[in-house]
Design an enzyme around this catalytic site. Sequence first.
Site, PDB file in Angstrom:
ATOM      1  N   ALA A   6       8.711  55.435  14.075  1.00 13.29           N
ATOM      2  CA  ALA A   6       9.410  55.878  12.870  1.00 13.29           C
ATOM      3  C   ALA A   6       8.728  57.087  12.249  1.00 13.29           C
ATOM      4  CB  ALA A   6       9.475  54.730  11.859  1.00 13.29           C
TER       5      ALA A   6
ATOM      6  N   GLU B  96       5.055  39.471  31.493  1.00 15.49           N
ATOM      7  CA  GLU B  96       4.974  40.925  31.574  1.00 15.49           C
ATOM      8  C   GLU B  96       4.963  41.388  33.032  1.00 15.49           C
ATOM      9  OE1 GLU B  96       4.607  44.821  31.498  1.00 15.49           O
ATOM     10  OE2 GLU B  96       4.982  43.719  29.635  1.00 15.49           O
TER      11      GLU B  96
ATOM     12  N   ASP C 201      14.016  58.924  17.984  1.00 18.60           N
ATOM     13  CA  ASP C 201      14.138  58.151  19.216  1.00 18.60           C
ATOM     14  C   ASP C 201      15.166  58.731  20.174  1.00 18.60           C
ATOM     15  OD1 ASP C 201      12.306  56.502  18.048  1.00 18.60           O
ATOM     16  OD2 ASP C 201      13.548  54.691  18.064  1.00 18.60           O
TER      17      ASP C 201
ATOM     18  N   HIS D 182     -19.313  50.914   0.362  1.00 18.16           N
ATOM     19  CA  HIS D 182     -19.788  49.641   0.894  1.00 18.16           C
ATOM     20  C   HIS D 182     -19.550  48.550  -0.146  1.00 18.16           C
ATOM     21  CE1 HIS D 182     -22.363  46.726   2.947  1.00 18.16           C
ATOM     22  NE2 HIS D 182     -22.910  46.479   1.757  1.00 18.16           N
TER      23      HIS D 182
ATOM     24  N   GLY E 182       7.327  42.813  21.435  1.00 17.47           N
ATOM     25  CA  GLY E 182       7.167  41.457  21.939  1.00 17.47           C
ATOM     26  C   GLY E 182       5.947  40.757  21.378  1.00 17.47           C
TER      27      GLY E 182
END
Length: 464
Positions: free
Chosen positions: A319, A201, A311, A443, A183
């Site tokens: 992933a 939310e 998943d 740096h 979202g």
Amino acid sequence: MSTYDLIVIGAGPGGYVCAIRAAQLGLKVACVEGRETLGGTCLNVGCIPSKALLHASHMLHETHENFEKMGLMGAKPKVDWDKMQGYKAETVAGNTKGIEFLFKKNKIDWLKGWASIEAPGKVKVGDTVHETKNIVIATGSEPASLKGVEVDNAAGIVVDSTGALSLPKIPKSMVVIGAGVIGLELGSAYARLGAEVTVVEFLDAITPGMDAEVQKQFQRILAKQGLKFVLGAAVSEVEVEKGKAEVKYKLRKDDSEHEIKAECVLVATGRRPYVAGLGLDKVGVALTDRGFVQIDEHWQTSVKGIYAIGDAVPGPMLAHKAEDEGMAVAEVIAGKHGHVNYDVIPGVIYTTPEVASVGLTEEAAKESGRKVKVGKFPFMGNARAKALFQAEGFVKMIADAETDRVLGCHIIGPNAGEMIHEVCVAMEFGASAQDIALTCHAHPTCSEAVREAALACGDGAIHA
């Protein structure tokens, strides 16, 4: 009909990586995928296209907000939505075709169609039953639904994450239901493209599970970018009338009822495992109460020879977590030792600034009973970040107070998703904060902020 050593069901990040690794280890492999292209949700309608839109919207922001500050003068560009969609499509195509090439290179058969498991060792695709010694379920996830809200991606008014990637036009107003990763990424992209975005939310904070300091800073930065937030709000209904949507919600603190009208509503209330049509009940593969496939420590299901990853199984829906499991289960099937360190899996939100984290939050570390020390360094003290106009965030490192071992790190700032891997490597080797602090960093780089946070776990940061 061929007999395979392994058939992988699903060609997303977990599935195609599993197939490639198994083939590299000498197994005869096939991968089943019903989409016209490989790559699963991630490459086709998820990670990759959303990052393309995020990048394009960030470039637009830079031209409008920062170019003149750098002496880059000229007319400010306008958005050609069709061309932007074309750029997104080209990005997707390049990646999916790349997986096709890798399949051919590694002699992996692409079984085109949707699979069902007829029995252990038998996978049906179309009218053909293929025999195999092992099966890996890598079917991924799908957007979770919300009671009282009907998604219609084709209409482009109430959409899920898939529909939000291909809206017919950039809406003037958008309501995002859910302040999680999806979202906020898509909401921030459309806000930069000109939409007025309101995020609703249910909980009292954005990005559930994230370090509390990062949550607060992240919300402040997104609010400065134009996103509005309604927290602690339970959405009860979304009505569509005359091409617009009205979101009705109730505030949990006082039960007061409210509504917001918008041209588009994005339902981003999480994802759920996708195992429909596989016939798992028929072969006896057990599921959890939340619909995930149950697995043991070797990713094997309750049925011998059938494995599951990504998943479709419990754990973070990421992933790269699926990829790690794909490689590990291929190793197991090939008779080797597969390993995934679930304590060192980074998470990234690809907004601008990016947000990245790995390991324990400060709250979780303290709740575990450890004595902890926290080193924090603001990007305001980093020369490179200031030159990039991205000095609002910070690096926060969590270390064990007794051993100095790094327990976690949380970054909100430029290139956070790249910088977090330094800490991942350190944690993988059990490094201390001092190990990072004593390592020379080039740096000027944004990565110096990580070293400074490590120094802050000891005698103190130099530039703070």
